[in-house]
Motif scaffolding. Structure first.
Motif, PDB file in Angstrom:
ATOM      1  N   GLU A  55      42.033  35.241  45.596  1.00  0.00           N
ATOM      2  CA  GLU A  55      40.984  34.226  45.702  1.00  0.00           C
ATOM      3  C   GLU A  55      39.829  34.726  46.556  1.00  0.00           C
ATOM      4  OE1 GLU A  55      43.007  30.783  47.212  1.00  0.00           O
ATOM      5  OE2 GLU A  55      44.050  30.435  45.317  1.00  0.00           O
ATOM      6  N   SER A  56      40.141  35.396  47.649  1.00  0.00           N
ATOM      7  CA  SER A  56      39.112  35.929  48.548  1.00  0.00           C
ATOM      8  C   SER A  56      38.264  36.976  47.841  1.00  0.00           C
ATOM      9  CB  SER A  56      39.746  36.559  49.780  1.00  0.00           C
ATOM     10  OG  SER A  56      40.533  35.628  50.464  1.00  0.00           O
ATOM     11  N   LEU A  57      38.905  37.870  47.116  1.00  0.00           N
ATOM     12  CA  LEU A  57      38.196  38.935  46.413  1.00  0.00           C
ATOM     13  C   LEU A  57      37.343  38.381  45.284  1.00  0.00           C
ATOM     14  CD1 LEU A  57      41.061  41.568  46.318  1.00  0.00           C
ATOM     15  CD2 LEU A  57      39.079  41.557  47.841  1.00  0.00           C
ATOM     16  N   LEU A  58      37.872  37.425  44.542  1.00  0.00           N
ATOM     17  CA  LEU A  58      37.115  36.814  43.451  1.00  0.00           C
ATOM     18  C   LEU A  58      35.895  36.062  43.974  1.00  0.00           C
ATOM     19  CD1 LEU A  58      40.059  35.555  41.224  1.00  0.00           C
ATOM     20  CD2 LEU A  58      38.436  37.394  40.685  1.00  0.00           C
ATOM     21  N   LYS A  59      36.055  35.406  45.110  1.00  0.00           N
ATOM     22  CA  LYS A  59      34.948  34.652  45.714  1.00  0.00           C
ATOM     23  C   LYS A  59      33.744  35.552  45.995  1.00  0.00           C
ATOM     24  CE  LYS A  59      33.978  31.689  49.691  1.00  0.00           C
ATOM     25  NZ  LYS A  59      34.553  31.092  50.899  1.00  0.00           N
ATOM     26  N   PHE A  60      34.005  36.811  46.351  1.00  0.00           N
ATOM     27  CA  PHE A  60      32.939  37.758  46.672  1.00  0.00           C
ATOM     28  C   PHE A  60      32.673  38.738  45.513  1.00  0.00           C
ATOM     29  CE2 PHE A  60      34.014  36.122  50.775  1.00  0.00           C
ATOM     30  CZ  PHE A  60      32.813  36.153  51.482  1.00  0.00           C
ATOM     31  N   SER A  61      33.221  38.445  44.335  1.00  0.00           N
ATOM     32  CA  SER A  61      33.032  39.273  43.132  1.00  0.00           C
ATOM     33  C   SER A  61      33.425  40.734  43.355  1.00  0.00           C
ATOM     34  CB  SER A  61      31.593  39.182  42.635  1.00  0.00           C
ATOM     35  OG  SER A  61      31.258  37.858  42.326  1.00  0.00           O
ATOM     36  N   ILE A  62      34.506  40.941  44.086  1.00  0.00           N
ATOM     37  CA  ILE A  62      35.010  42.289  44.359  1.00  0.00           C
ATOM     38  C   ILE A  62      36.000  42.645  43.260  1.00  0.00           C
ATOM     39  CG2 ILE A  62      36.333  43.695  45.983  1.00  0.00           C
ATOM     40  CD1 ILE A  62      35.150  41.829  48.215  1.00  0.00           C
TER      41      ILE A  62
END
Length: 77
Positions: A55-62
């Protein structure tokens, strides 16, 4: 936060970290070590830990992949 290098790849080991702090740790790790992609995040066997990291990575488009359960590989920002 345990950060180490293995076979030339920088790793973040989240064992023992509380879920509530993981998002901040992960994003800090990715941006701090972005010059060393790919990066590895070790989540372990906790489904919840894996969800928080994803979720954290998706939030920042990583961009990332999961080559094995509990292991997340950061490809690029």
């Amino acid at each position: 936060m345990i950060v180490f290098k293995e076979k030339g790849i920088t790793h973040l080991d989240l064992h023992g970290e509380k879920h509530e702090f993981v998002s901040e740790l992960v994003i800090d790790f990715v941006y701090r070590y972005q010059d060393y992609f790919p990066l590895i995040i070790i989540c372990g066997n906790s489904n919840r830990m894996i969800e928080v990291v994803e979720e954290s990575l998706l939030k920042f488009s990583i961009m990332f992949s999961m080559p094995r359960f509990g292991i997340i590989r950061i490809e690029k920002i």
